[in-house]
Design a protein around this motif. Sequence first.
Motif, mmCIF file in Angstrom:
data_model
loop_
_atom_site.group_PDB
_atom_site.id
_atom_site.type_symbol
_atom_site.label_atom_id
_atom_site.label_comp_id
_atom_site.label_asym_id
_atom_site.label_seq_id
_atom_site.Cartn_x
_atom_site.Cartn_y
_atom_site.Cartn_z
ATOM 1 N N GLY A 33 0.806 -1.211 0.000
ATOM 2 C CA GLY A 33 0.000 0.000 0.000
ATOM 3 C C GLY A 33 0.839 1.261 0.000
ATOM 4 N N GLU A 34 2.097 1.161 -0.424
ATOM 5 C CA GLU A 34 3.002 2.309 -0.431
ATOM 6 C C GLU A 34 2.716 3.297 -1.556
ATOM 7 O OE1 GLU A 34 7.110 1.137 -0.435
ATOM 8 O OE2 GLU A 34 6.810 -0.281 1.202
ATOM 9 N N ILE A 35 1.877 2.924 -2.497
ATOM 10 C CA ILE A 35 1.595 3.831 -3.601
ATOM 11 C C ILE A 35 0.155 4.313 -3.536
ATOM 12 C CG2 ILE A 35 3.325 2.812 -5.131
ATOM 13 C CD1 ILE A 35 1.058 1.372 -6.564
ATOM 14 N N SER A 36 -0.057 5.491 -4.086
ATOM 15 C CA SER A 36 -1.399 6.059 -4.082
ATOM 16 C C SER A 36 -2.229 5.456 -5.211
ATOM 17 C CB SER A 36 -1.316 7.572 -4.261
ATOM 18 O OG SER A 36 -0.870 7.877 -5.574
ATOM 19 N N VAL A 37 -3.512 5.673 -5.137
ATOM 20 C CA VAL A 37 -4.412 5.198 -6.177
ATOM 21 C C VAL A 37 -4.038 5.849 -7.507
ATOM 22 C CG1 VAL A 37 -6.817 5.182 -6.953
ATOM 23 C CG2 VAL A 37 -6.281 4.736 -4.561
ATOM 24 N N ASP A 38 -3.595 7.109 -7.447
ATOM 25 C CA ASP A 38 -3.197 7.816 -8.655
ATOM 26 C C ASP A 38 -1.998 7.156 -9.331
ATOM 27 O OD1 ASP A 38 -5.186 9.731 -8.224
ATOM 28 O OD2 ASP A 38 -3.855 10.955 -6.983
ATOM 29 N N GLU A 39 -1.092 6.606 -8.552
ATOM 30 C CA GLU A 39 0.099 5.958 -9.098
ATOM 31 C C GLU A 39 -0.169 4.519 -9.555
ATOM 32 O OE1 GLU A 39 3.956 7.360 -6.719
ATOM 33 O OE2 GLU A 39 2.362 6.600 -5.398
ATOM 34 N N LEU A 40 -1.222 3.935 -9.047
ATOM 35 C CA LEU A 40 -1.496 2.523 -9.292
ATOM 36 C C LEU A 40 -1.585 2.191 -10.778
ATOM 37 C CD1 LEU A 40 -2.021 -0.255 -8.109
ATOM 38 C CD2 LEU A 40 -4.443 0.353 -7.932
ATOM 39 N N SER A 41 -2.292 3.006 -11.538
ATOM 40 C CA SER A 41 -2.446 2.753 -12.973
ATOM 41 C C SER A 41 -1.093 2.735 -13.673
ATOM 42 C CB SER A 41 -3.344 3.819 -13.597
ATOM 43 O OG SER A 41 -3.448 3.592 -14.993
ATOM 44 N N ASP A 42 -0.236 3.709 -13.363
ATOM 45 C CA ASP A 42 1.102 3.753 -13.978
ATOM 46 C C ASP A 42 1.934 2.546 -13.583
ATOM 47 O OD1 ASP A 42 0.571 6.136 -15.284
ATOM 48 O OD2 ASP A 42 1.434 7.379 -13.694
ATOM 49 N N LYS A 43 1.833 2.131 -12.324
ATOM 50 C CA LYS A 43 2.601 0.979 -11.852
ATOM 51 C C LYS A 43 2.134 -0.307 -12.543
ATOM 52 C CE LYS A 43 5.232 2.915 -8.681
ATOM 53 N NZ LYS A 43 6.688 2.869 -8.645
ATOM 54 N N VAL A 44 0.835 -0.447 -12.715
ATOM 55 C CA VAL A 44 0.299 -1.640 -13.376
ATOM 56 C C VAL A 44 0.728 -1.658 -14.842
ATOM 57 C CG1 VAL A 44 -1.830 -2.798 -14.119
ATOM 58 C CG2 VAL A 44 -1.619 -1.946 -11.780
ATOM 59 N N LYS A 45 0.712 -0.503 -15.501
ATOM 60 C CA LYS A 45 1.168 -0.432 -16.894
ATOM 61 C C LYS A 45 2.642 -0.807 -16.992
ATOM 62 C CE LYS A 45 -2.078 3.090 -18.422
ATOM 63 N NZ LYS A 45 -2.244 4.510 -18.784
ATOM 64 N N ARG A 46 3.454 -0.283 -16.088
ATOM 65 C CA ARG A 46 4.882 -0.592 -16.102
ATOM 66 C C ARG A 46 5.102 -2.082 -15.826
ATOM 67 N NH1 ARG A 46 9.451 -0.292 -18.525
ATOM 68 N NH2 ARG A 46 11.229 -0.578 -17.149
ATOM 69 N N ALA A 47 4.354 -2.637 -14.886
ATOM 70 C CA ALA A 47 4.478 -4.066 -14.576
ATOM 71 C C ALA A 47 4.148 -4.901 -15.805
ATOM 72 C CB ALA A 47 3.559 -4.434 -13.407
ATOM 73 N N THR A 48 3.149 -4.493 -16.564
ATOM 74 C CA THR A 48 2.780 -5.203 -17.785
ATOM 75 C C THR A 48 3.927 -5.180 -18.787
ATOM 76 O OG1 THR A 48 0.449 -4.663 -17.450
ATOM 77 C CG2 THR A 48 1.091 -5.299 -19.672
ATOM 78 N N GLU A 49 4.583 -4.016 -18.939
ATOM 79 C CA GLU A 49 5.742 -3.901 -19.839
ATOM 80 C C GLU A 49 6.868 -4.830 -19.383
ATOM 81 O OE1 GLU A 49 7.028 0.183 -19.980
ATOM 82 O OE2 GLU A 49 5.020 0.890 -20.461
ATOM 83 N N LEU A 50 7.117 -4.853 -18.092
ATOM 84 C CA LEU A 50 8.192 -5.686 -17.548
ATOM 85 C C LEU A 50 7.909 -7.169 -17.745
ATOM 86 C CD1 LEU A 50 8.809 -3.631 -14.306
ATOM 87 C CD2 LEU A 50 10.398 -3.837 -16.241
ATOM 88 N N ILE A 51 6.658 -7.567 -17.551
ATOM 89 C CA ILE A 51 6.279 -8.960 -17.773
ATOM 90 C C ILE A 51 6.501 -9.325 -19.232
ATOM 91 C CG2 ILE A 51 4.309 -10.551 -17.857
ATOM 92 C CD1 ILE A 51 3.285 -9.043 -15.308
ATOM 93 N N ARG A 52 6.148 -8.419 -20.133
ATOM 94 C CA ARG A 52 6.355 -8.660 -21.563
ATOM 95 C C ARG A 52 7.841 -8.828 -21.879
ATOM 96 N NH1 ARG A 52 3.674 -4.452 -23.447
ATOM 97 N NH2 ARG A 52 1.733 -5.585 -23.371
ATOM 98 N N ILE A 53 8.687 -7.977 -21.304
ATOM 99 C CA ILE A 53 10.140 -8.067 -21.493
ATOM 100 C C ILE A 53 10.650 -9.423 -21.010
ATOM 101 C CG2 ILE A 53 12.367 -7.173 -20.667
ATOM 102 C CD1 ILE A 53 11.018 -4.361 -20.655
ATOM 103 N N CYS A 54 10.244 -9.827 -19.818
ATOM 104 C CA CYS A 54 10.695 -11.103 -19.250
ATOM 105 C C CYS A 54 10.221 -12.277 -20.099
ATOM 106 C CB CYS A 54 10.197 -11.259 -17.813
ATOM 107 S SG CYS A 54 10.988 -10.129 -16.647
ATOM 108 N N LYS A 55 8.969 -12.232 -20.521
ATOM 109 C CA LYS A 55 8.413 -13.322 -21.328
ATOM 110 C C LYS A 55 9.160 -13.440 -22.658
ATOM 111 C CE LYS A 55 4.121 -14.971 -23.357
ATOM 112 N NZ LYS A 55 2.713 -14.703 -23.618
ATOM 113 N N THR A 56 9.420 -12.306 -23.299
ATOM 114 C CA THR A 56 10.145 -12.308 -24.565
ATOM 115 C C THR A 56 11.544 -12.874 -24.391
ATOM 116 O OG1 THR A 56 8.888 -10.409 -25.379
ATOM 117 C CG2 THR A 56 10.997 -10.836 -26.444
ATOM 118 N N LYS A 57 12.222 -12.451 -23.330
ATOM 119 C CA LYS A 57 13.576 -12.932 -23.074
ATOM 120 C C LYS A 57 13.580 -14.437 -22.830
ATOM 121 C CE LYS A 57 17.975 -12.536 -22.304
ATOM 122 N NZ LYS A 57 18.892 -12.377 -23.427
ATOM 123 N N LEU A 58 12.640 -14.928 -22.052
ATOM 124 C CA LEU A 58 12.557 -16.362 -21.773
ATOM 125 C C LEU A 58 12.273 -17.162 -23.047
ATOM 126 C CD1 LEU A 58 10.613 -16.368 -18.398
ATOM 127 C CD2 LEU A 58 13.003 -17.000 -18.759
#
Length: 67
Positions: free
Chosen positions: A24-49
């Motif tokens: 809960g360290e992030i605000s609701v306003d930041e949550l959307s950006d964090k989820v978008k970034r997490a999606t990008e990171l998952i895509r990077i990891c999946k592609t690399k694997l």
Amino acid sequence: MSDQTNYTKAFEELQTIVTEIESGEISVDELSDKVKRATELIRICKTKLTTTEENVNQILRDLEGEE
């Protein structure tokens, strides 16, 4: 980070984001950006694997051809 981000750095950043969300360290306003970034990171990891798996399979096929 670009798409050339290595797997370890992407995975570490992803872990940090998950920890922030869970604690809960992030605000609701930041949550959307964090989820978008997490999606990008998952895509990077999946592609690399996937790329790594394809490379290993090619090496194994090449070795079988040499025998």
